[in-house]
Structures are given as C-alpha cells and as structure tokens.
Design a protein around this motif. Structure first.
Motif, PDB file in Angstrom:
ATOM      1  N   CYS A 139       0.846  -1.210   0.000  1.00 31.70           N
ATOM      2  CA  CYS A 139       0.000   0.000   0.000  1.00 31.70           C
ATOM      3  C   CYS A 139       0.869   1.243   0.000  1.00 31.70           C
ATOM      4  N   GLY A 140       1.900   1.196   0.839  1.00 28.40           N
ATOM      5  CA  GLY A 140       2.791   2.356   0.930  1.00 28.40           C
ATOM      6  C   GLY A 140       3.431   2.652  -0.417  1.00 28.40           C
ATOM      7  N   SER A 141       3.963   1.607  -1.071  1.00 30.02           N
ATOM      8  CA  SER A 141       4.687   1.883  -2.313  1.00 30.02           C
ATOM      9  C   SER A 141       3.729   2.284  -3.434  1.00 30.02           C
ATOM     10  N   ILE A 142       2.499   1.802  -3.404  1.00 33.88           N
ATOM     11  CA  ILE A 142       1.540   2.217  -4.436  1.00 33.88           C
ATOM     12  C   ILE A 142       1.204   3.691  -4.248  1.00 33.88           C
ATOM     13  N   ALA A 143       0.986   4.061  -2.963  1.00 32.67           N
ATOM     14  CA  ALA A 143       0.601   5.450  -2.697  1.00 32.67           C
ATOM     15  C   ALA A 143       1.707   6.406  -3.149  1.00 32.67           C
ATOM     16  N   VAL A 144       2.977   6.017  -2.955  1.00 30.11           N
ATOM     17  CA  VAL A 144       4.082   6.912  -3.297  1.00 30.11           C
ATOM     18  C   VAL A 144       4.339   6.882  -4.801  1.00 30.11           C
ATOM     19  N   TYR A 145       4.358   5.687  -5.366  1.00 31.62           N
ATOM     20  CA  TYR A 145       4.814   5.533  -6.742  1.00 31.62           C
ATOM     21  C   TYR A 145       3.611   5.402  -7.649  1.00 31.62           C
ATOM     22  N   GLN A 146       3.300   6.440  -8.403  1.00 33.14           N
ATOM     23  CA  GLN A 146       2.071   6.411  -9.185  1.00 33.14           C
ATOM     24  C   GLN A 146       2.286   5.901 -10.608  1.00 33.14           C
ATOM     25  N   GLY A 147       3.537   5.734 -11.009  1.00 36.19           N
ATOM     26  CA  GLY A 147       3.810   5.381 -12.405  1.00 36.19           C
ATOM     27  C   GLY A 147       3.375   3.967 -12.742  1.00 36.19           C
ATOM     28  N   PRO A 148       3.676   3.521 -13.962  1.00 34.99           N
ATOM     29  CA  PRO A 148       3.276   2.174 -14.363  1.00 34.99           C
ATOM     30  C   PRO A 148       4.060   1.139 -13.559  1.00 34.99           C
ATOM     31  N   ARG A 149       3.419  -0.023 -13.279  1.00 32.26           N
ATOM     32  CA  ARG A 149       4.091  -1.095 -12.556  1.00 32.26           C
ATOM     33  C   ARG A 149       5.206  -1.654 -13.429  1.00 32.26           C
ATOM     34  N   LYS A 150       6.355  -1.874 -12.822  1.00 36.79           N
ATOM     35  CA  LYS A 150       7.424  -2.527 -13.593  1.00 36.79           C
ATOM     36  C   LYS A 150       7.229  -4.036 -13.436  1.00 36.79           C
ATOM     37  N   ASP A 177      -7.854   0.632  -3.144  1.00 37.37           N
ATOM     38  CA  ASP A 177      -7.674   1.956  -2.533  1.00 37.37           C
ATOM     39  C   ASP A 177      -6.588   1.803  -1.479  1.00 37.37           C
ATOM     40  N   SER A 178      -5.354   2.261  -1.841  1.00 36.38           N
ATOM     41  CA  SER A 178      -4.230   1.947  -0.966  1.00 36.38           C
ATOM     42  C   SER A 178      -4.337   2.633   0.390  1.00 36.38           C
ATOM     43  N   VAL A 179      -4.937   3.811   0.432  1.00 36.88           N
ATOM     44  CA  VAL A 179      -5.013   4.539   1.710  1.00 36.88           C
ATOM     45  C   VAL A 179      -5.971   3.836   2.669  1.00 36.88           C
ATOM     46  N   ALA A 180      -7.165   3.518   2.167  1.00 36.08           N
ATOM     47  CA  ALA A 180      -8.159   2.840   3.021  1.00 36.08           C
ATOM     48  C   ALA A 180      -7.646   1.468   3.463  1.00 36.08           C
ATOM     49  N   THR A 181      -7.007   0.752   2.541  1.00 39.29           N
ATOM     50  CA  THR A 181      -6.502  -0.583   2.878  1.00 39.29           C
ATOM     51  C   THR A 181      -5.423  -0.485   3.949  1.00 39.29           C
ATOM     52  N   PHE A 182      -4.531   0.519   3.794  1.00 40.48           N
ATOM     53  CA  PHE A 182      -3.450   0.723   4.758  1.00 40.48           C
ATOM     54  C   PHE A 182      -4.030   0.947   6.160  1.00 40.48           C
ATOM     55  N   GLN A 183      -5.067   1.776   6.225  1.00 42.25           N
ATOM     56  CA  GLN A 183      -5.680   2.067   7.544  1.00 42.25           C
ATOM     57  C   GLN A 183      -6.239   0.793   8.184  1.00 42.25           C
ATOM     58  N   THR A 184      -6.987   0.016   7.375  1.00 47.97           N
ATOM     59  CA  THR A 184      -7.556  -1.222   7.929  1.00 47.97           C
ATOM     60  C   THR A 184      -6.447  -2.150   8.409  1.00 47.97           C
ATOM     61  N   LEU A 185      -5.383  -2.273   7.607  1.00 50.28           N
ATOM     62  CA  LEU A 185      -4.283  -3.155   7.998  1.00 50.28           C
ATOM     63  C   LEU A 185      -3.685  -2.732   9.327  1.00 50.28           C
ATOM     64  N   GLN A 186      -3.526  -1.422   9.494  1.00 50.55           N
ATOM     65  CA  GLN A 186      -2.986  -0.936  10.776  1.00 50.55           C
ATOM     66  C   GLN A 186      -3.872  -1.364  11.932  1.00 50.55           C
ATOM     67  N   GLN A 187      -5.185  -1.220  11.722  1.00 53.59           N
ATOM     68  CA  GLN A 187      -6.124  -1.599  12.797  1.00 53.59           C
ATOM     69  C   GLN A 187      -6.025  -3.103  13.082  1.00 53.59           C
ATOM     70  N   ILE A 188      -5.995  -3.902  12.014  1.00 61.20           N
ATOM     71  CA  ILE A 188      -5.929  -5.358  12.219  1.00 61.20           C
ATOM     72  C   ILE A 188      -4.676  -5.703  13.026  1.00 61.20           C
ATOM     73  N   ILE A 189      -3.537  -5.156  12.587  1.00 63.42           N
ATOM     74  CA  ILE A 189      -2.276  -5.520  13.236  1.00 63.42           C
ATOM     75  C   ILE A 189      -2.291  -5.132  14.706  1.00 63.42           C
ATOM     76  N   SER A 190      -2.825  -3.951  15.017  1.00 64.94           N
ATOM     77  CA  SER A 190      -2.785  -3.551  16.430  1.00 64.94           C
ATOM     78  C   SER A 190      -3.752  -4.396  17.271  1.00 64.94           C
ATOM     79  N   VAL A 191      -4.935  -4.690  16.716  1.00 66.28           N
ATOM     80  CA  VAL A 191      -5.905  -5.503  17.467  1.00 66.28           C
ATOM     81  C   VAL A 191      -5.353  -6.916  17.715  1.00 66.28           C
ATOM     82  N   VAL A 192      -4.703  -7.480  16.675  1.00 72.05           N
ATOM     83  CA  VAL A 192      -4.179  -8.838  16.796  1.00 72.05           C
ATOM     84  C   VAL A 192      -3.028  -8.877  17.807  1.00 72.05           C
TER      85      VAL A 192
END
Length: 830
Positions: free
Chosen positions: A760-771, A783-798
């Motif tokens: 998610c982080g690298s997608i948000a930063v790097y907008q160009g075509p995938r190599k 949606d990298s931003v929304a996914t990143f947020q959910t992942l953070q929540q999952i990791i902290s809850v777990v």
C-alpha cells in the motif's frame, strides 16, 4: 479493558475439534485362508475409546474408505489412534494394525495426507487413564539401632481406565519396588466393574541407603544402591477365567523422593517392550488426513475490537479495503479461512450485505456472461459455506427421502456402452435408461417443487445475485437465471446428490455402483438446471454421446419452464418460509442403551439396547431401526437434558432426559456421541416454557438422591442446569470461538499483512506504471489509503489479543500444576 489475568479461570474455554478423512489402506497382511482377502473397517479412538467407525469394505487388501469425519472432542486424551479391523462373522473382529499419534504431534500433519505404517496391536501398548499416588521415604530406627528407610506408597485412585469388550473393567494394581537385585511386589484388592476405581491402599517397603561413609568391607555387598531402585505401579484387569489384561504402568525412581510426601496424578504409560515387537513385520499402511485444532477462547470482552472490525467490513468502501476481505486475501490458499468468517457474519446478520459487496467486485472483472461465478473465488466459497450451514435442513426435507431410496435399493443405471459388458443386450440397456430416467425425474421434480422450503437467507442472497448479474449484463436475458442456477443447482443440489454423506444425508460413503448412479444423476441435474438459463439446446455440448442420447428423452420446454419457475421462486424476496415447520425435521438417530423406566410393575430395571430417533417434534425409541416406537417424548415436554454422574449406575457416557414423566436415563456408546446427543436435545428444547434451572446430577436409588442425599424423589435439583438460551435455534454459532479462529489466522499470517502494508505504501508513493511483478502483485488493492488504515487496525488488534493469550498461557502453566488432575505427569520422572 481488564488484564487477562484477572477474572475467573473458568472463563477461558479450551475447545478441541478433529476433522479429516480416512482415505485408504494398502498392502494389508493377507488372510491365511485360500482366498487371502479380508473384509476391513477402520475406527478412530481417543486412547482406547472408539468414537467413529467406517463401513466395512469387503474382499480387499487395499480397501478404499474415503470417509470424512468431523467432531468436537469433549475430553483430554494422550493418543489419537486409528485401528484397522478384519470383520469376523463368528469370533470377535480382529485388530490387524493401528496408527497411534501422540496429541502433541497431531499438528505436524495438518494439510497433508501422508501414508502411515501400521503398527502391531499388542496389549502392552494399549493404555488409557491416570493414577493418583502419594509417596514418601520415612527414616526408621531398627532394633539394633541402625537407621533404615521405609518407602510408603499410598495408591489413592485411578481415572478413565478403558472399557474392556464394551464393559467396565475389574481393575487391580500391583505395586513393586524394583532394583538390580530385588523385586518386591504387593497387590491391591480387585475393584468390580468400574473405570474409576478408588483403591485407597497403602504399602510399605524397606529400603536401605548404601553406607558410603563407613569403610566398605566385603560383607556389605548386600546393601543396595538406592540410586537404582524404582517404584513401579502396574494396573491390570482381573480376567477371572481368562488371562489378566495389562492396563498401563507408572515408574518413579526412588532417588527423587524425600521425607516430605509427594503426591501427583500420572498418566498410565505403555510397557517398555510395548511398541517394539521382536521382528518388525510389514503390516501395511494407512493414508490419513488429520486436522486437529485447539482453540483457547478467552472471555467475550477481549474479542470486541476484532469482532467490531470484522463486522464493520460491510460498510467499508471499497469492500477490498475491509478486514473480512483482507482476511480472505492473506489466507487465499486456505479453505478453512472462509468457515469462521461466514459463521461470524451470519451470526450477526451481516452475511448478505458482505456477499453482495463482494459479488459486485467480482462482476467488475467478469467479461463474459456465460463464465459468471464459474471459478473458485471468494464469492463462490462464501456461498458454498453459507449453503452448507443454512441449507442442511433444506436438503434433508428435499433430497433425503429420494436418496435413501436410491442408496438402499439401487437399480442398475449404467448407460455408457463401454462400461456395459458385451453380452448385456439392448433390452438391459433400455431397462437401465428407464431406471436412470426414473431417478432423474424423481430428483428433479423434488427439487423444482421445493422452493417453499428454501431458507429465507438463501433466497435473499439469490435475489441479490440475480439483480446484480442483470445489471452487469443488461443485454443478456438469461444471465439472471444462470447466476442463480450456478449455485443452487451446480454447487448445492448436484454436489449433495453425488456425495450425500458429506451433507449428513447418508451415514457412509456409497459403494462403487451406487456412486456411479449418483454421478450420472448429478450430471443430469446440472444439465437440466442450466437449461432454464440458456436459450439454445445444449445437446451439442456433451462430451459423451450416450448422455446426448439420454437427454433426447426429455421434453425441453416443460423442463425449462419448471426450472425458470423454480429459480424465480427461490430468488424472490417475499418470505415463503412458514413459521411452523409443517413436517417434523429428522435431526439425529442411532443405537444407545436406556435404563428401564419402571413403567411396568414386573419389568426389571435393567439396561436395554434401543434405536433412538430425534425429530423437531419428538424423541422416540424403538426396539429396532424400522419398528414402531415403544415410547415417545414430545420435544415440548423436555424440561432439561444433562450429563449423569458415572457413579449412578457405574456406567460411562450417561445422560438424562428430564421430562414431564419419569426421567429417561441413556448410555451413549462413547464420549463424542454423548455430547452430540446432549447438544442436539438441548438445541430443540431450549425455548420450552417450563425448562428447569436446577437438576440432580445423579440418580434416585434405594430411597435417596446420590448427589444431595435428599430422600424424596420430588426434591428439586441441587445443581444449576448448564444450557443457556440461544438467540437462534436453527443454527448454533459460537461467535467468540469463530473470532478466536480468525485471530489465529491473522496471527499466523502476520508477515503477509506487513507485506501488504508495504505494498500500500509503495503504491501510494509511486504512481507510475508497474514494472516487473513484485511480491505483492497478487494482492487486490483498489484503494491503498483505506486498505493501509484497515491493515494498521488489524495488526494492532491482533497484537493486543496475542498479549492476552500470552498472559493466559503463563497463568495456565503456573496454575494447573504439573501433576495435578488437570495436568497429569506423562512419562518417566527422572
């Protein structure tokens, strides 16, 4: 939140389940007779207690069983064993080999299907149960003033000894002190017919210390070395006329004892020479799939954060950024992931919304109307599980009667000319065509007339599938039907027809011929089911010409109309399910023993074998399976269903059905069966108005209650009942347990969650075509931003939940002392 250490110990539940498959055996030892073949079956045992048995496979040395099993394990055990038996008509069935796996090793085999070598069955290694001992060394001064030591062994009791030939054993113990030059043995009294004998006997042995501090003269050779002595306690079954049977032993080195008394529970162990037979002969092997899981379910409040995060999934936009979707993504290769997720969402009435959102996502990627829902995707897996859970009763009322008829009395239906023998003439061929046609028509008409019984939840999902498919492919008039039929016909009815045993419609895997018949019927049902959704005739699409011939017999129009009408009915949302089930549903049946209730004056109060049958209306018992009931208890009259103390009738696996008349006492065949019956009976009677809140855990015998010693039979119970009241009687779901399962899936896949975060982080930063495709190209991230947020929540809850588990594990290891009854000592104590 409180720390997991607080609160009472009871709140943590340790739940064990076992699922898997007994696949096949090979290279069994030939029978000594002229035909060499054997009739074999296989059993599953918790230690020595049989809890499952396959059907008999006749005349084979490589029998294919193919039987799946799934059950909750209601007690602790040391070994899970699989025994292969040779069925005998005249004598007792012969055990020809076994696979015994220690409980601790079970996890190694998860997800694999290895071949296990069969081990010999000898009485030295068949053990079960535990023994309670107290030991100490006393110093005594003898008459001539020298000091000697006396060993005191107090043998208190045993628990959980095995049944011998289905009966409680007659146990006694021998207690010996064994060293290089001595073997003193003493014996207890024999206890009659009990698997929990209370011995309470004390034995004294003289032991002397080697006097290393005095100068050793040649006369002191006799003094023994205490270092080499051990106490040995052996348990035996008193055979009366036959040889006594070894039940297990415990060995304790004397050097570990002191003048303080030491008491502990020990698990009985096999004898030293138990497993090694003099020559290791090859007994053959057995292929097994075993998946054992143990869940430590913490108190409910600890799961709230994870539960809420998962339940919020249905509101997350896009759905691919939700916790439930991420769970499925990181565990994509694991089929088990979907089960707890579906059950949890179902329990909280969120499943339809979740499936709808995932369907929308999948339809975006579907290019052609005719490939709709054909792959193995999250949608199809969720729906499969949902239909298994919710649709089980629907299958019972529709297919069970017709499948019973086919399996119990199968007519030949082979229509493939290659599989028919040359000699079989055209007449037989026609006859088989007619038989198959008959069966297909029966199954088909049962299905298309069954929409009234289709569960509302399935209808709601079908309705949503249908409208979304029509929206996605507006120019295709048939897609709204194929979207539904690909589930209800292809993935539900057709699967249940081909393997009725996996849906509990039949007790066992059907034999080869019946299997073939069911396969042909299933093919036909799939085809007929998809007719309604396709305009042009599908005959061209058959690989086999004989199936083409077969389908020419069907009048396309009337079948197409019937299918369309049925699909319309199951995908409309008007509620059709009548509130009161018009037909009683068949829930459970089987053979057990009941104690005579003393309804007749002259009858003895003994135990008799009876066939029990439970429906949603009544519990009945019969002399044999197909006979009229001898007695019936209406479900509405059941006041409580509870276990019964073993001491009441000196029998294991007893339970009681307390109802308006005399209490019915029943003995099941093993612990799994007893807990399944109690569960099923509680479930149907839980909403009864007059349920009791207290009961007697023992019986009323010889003028008093064994539990509370009250002398009147009508005294109210002395112990609170165990069953609570569930919200939903149809399906029992334990939400905390499912959440615990999901927690452990997330915990195991923590590295993947972190990878996904990086992605998610690298997608948000790097907008160009995938190599080049990288590690995370297989994750769906919309949606990298929304996914990143959910992942953070999952990791902290777990991580938080992991801390609570650690606290509990530490507490558990310190509280249940090694050697206590809950945590007995295993193996040698050095």
């Amino acid at each position: 939140a409180m720390a997991a250490g607080e609160g009472s110990e009871e709140e943590v539940r340790v739940l064990q389940t076992l699922r898997g498959k007994i696949c096949e055996a090979k290279n069994l030892v030939p029978y000594s007779g002229p035909n060499k073949m054997r009739d074999c079956f296989c059993t599953i045992n918790l230690d020595q207690e049989e809890v499952f048995r396959t059907q008999v496979v006749e005349k084979s040395l490589s029998p294919f069983f193919g039987e799946e099993f799934y059950f909750e394990i209601p007690r602790t055990f040391q070994f899970l064993s699989f025994y292969i038996y040779d069925k005998s008509v005249i004598q007792r069935d012969l055990r020809i080999g076994k696979v015994a796996i220690k409980k601790e090793d079970l996890s190694r085999y998860a997800g694999k299907e290895p071949w296990f070598m069969l081990q010999p069955v000898d009485s030295n290694s068949e053990v079960q149960g535990k023994v309670h001992l107290e030991l100490k060394l006393n110093e005594l001064i003898t008459d001539n003033g020298s000091v000697c030591q006396q060993l005191v062994v107090h043998l208190k009791e045993c628990h959980g000894l095995p049944l011998i030939n289905g009966q409680n054993c007659d146990p006694y113990a021998t207690v010996s002190v064994v060293g290089p030059s001595r073997n003193d043995q003493k014996k207890t009294k024999v206890k009659k017919k009990t698997s929990n004998p209370q011995f309470n006997e004390t034995f004294y042995f003289e032991v002397t210390r080697s006097s290393s501090y005095t100068k050793k003269s040649q006369f002191q050779v006799e003094e023994e070395d205490i270092e080499k002595l051990e106490v040995r306690v052996d348990l035996w079954n008193n055979g009366n006329l036959v040889q006594d049977l070894f039940l297990g032993e415990v060995k304790i080195p004397v050097k570990t004892l002191g003048s303080d008394s030491f008491q502990a529970w020990y698990l009985l162990q096999p004898r030293d020479n138990g497993n090694k037979s003099s020559k290791s002969e090859d007994l053959g092997s057995l292929r097994l799939n075993i998946c054992y899981s143990e869940d430590c379910v913490l108190p409910s409040e600890y799961y709230a954060p994870l539960r809420n995060l998962l339940l919020k999934s249905t509101e997350v936009e896009p759905i691919s950024a939700s916790a439930a979707y991420i769970l499925a993504e990181v565990c994509r290769d694991k089929y088990d992931t979907i089960i707890p997720l579906v059950r949890l969402l179902l329990h909280h009435h969120k499943l339809v919304q979740f499936i709808t959102a995932v369907v929308e996502l999948e339809l975006k990627d579907t290019q052609e109307a005719n490939t709709i829902f054909r792959g193995n995707s999250l949608v199809t897996r969720c729906l499969d599980e949902m239909m298994k859970i919710v649709g089980n009763h629907y299958l019972k009322v529709t297919l069970k009667p017709v499948l019973d008829e086919i399996c119990e009395n199968p007519k030949p239906c082979e229509i493939d000319p290659l599989k028919l023998k040359e000699a079989e003439n055209a007449e037989i061929h026609k006859e088989n065509f007619r038989n198959l046609r008959n069966y297909v028509d029966k199954v088909f008409s049962t299905i298309v007339q069954s929409s009234i019984s289709c569960p509302t939840l399935m209808c709601d999902v079908f309705c949503s599938l249908r409208s979304l498919a029509a929206e996605r492919f507006p120019n295709d008039p048939h897609v709204q039907y194929s979207a539904v039929s690909s589930f209800v016909f292809l993935r539900f009815f057709a699967v249940a027809v081909v393997s009725p045993h996996t849906f509990h419609l039949r007790p066992h895997h059907p034999d080869a011929q019946t299997s073939r018949t069911l396969t042909l019927i299933s093919k036909a049902i799939q085809t007929l089911g998809s007719w309604g959704s396709l305009s042009k005739s599908k005959l061209s699409s058959f690989k086999e010409t004989f199936m083409c011939e077969f389908f020419k017999m069907f009048q396309e129009e009337e079948y197409t109309e019937a299918v369309k009408k049925f699909l319309d009915e199951v995908s409309s949302t008007e509620s059709k399910e009548p509130n009161v089930m018009s037909e009683p549903v068949h829930l459970k049946e089987g053979e057990m023993y009941k104690r005579a209730q003393g309804r007749t004056r002259i009858g003895k109060k003994n135990f008799k074998k009876r066939w029990f049958c439970l429906t949603s209306r009544e519990l009945t018992y019969h002399k044999q399976q197909d006979k009229e009931p001898l007695y019936s208890i209406p479900v509405r009259n059941i006041l409580a269903v509870e276990k019964l103390d073993e001491s009441s009738f000196n029998k294991k696996n007893m339970f009681q059905v307390i109802h308006v008349e005399k209490t019915l006492y029943v003995q099941a065949n093993n612990c799994v069966e007893a807990s399944e019956w109690i569960e099923a009976l509680c479930r149907v009677s839980r909403c009864n108005q007059r349920r009791l809140s207290v009961y007697h855990p023992s019986a009323f015998l010889n003028g008093n209650w064994l539990c509370c010693k009250a002398t009147s039979e009508n005294t109210v119970g002395c112990t609170p009942c165990t069953a609570g009241t569930p919200a939903d009687i149809q399906i029992e779901i334990d939400g905390d347990r499912e959440t615990e399962r999901i927690y452990s899936l997330f915990a195991i896949n923590m590295p993947k969650l972190q990878k996904m975060q990086e992605a998610c982080g690298s997608i948000a930063v790097y907008q160009g075509p995938r190599k080049e495709p990288d590690d995370y190209s297989h994750f769906i991230i919309e949606d990298s931003v929304a996914t990143f947020q959910t992942l953070q929540q999952i990791i902290s809850v777990v991580e938080k939940l992991s801390e609570h588990h650690d606290i509990y594990q530490k507490k558990r290891s310190s509280s249940a002392k090694y050697g206590s009854e809950e945590n007995p000592i295993a193996g040698k104590i050095s």
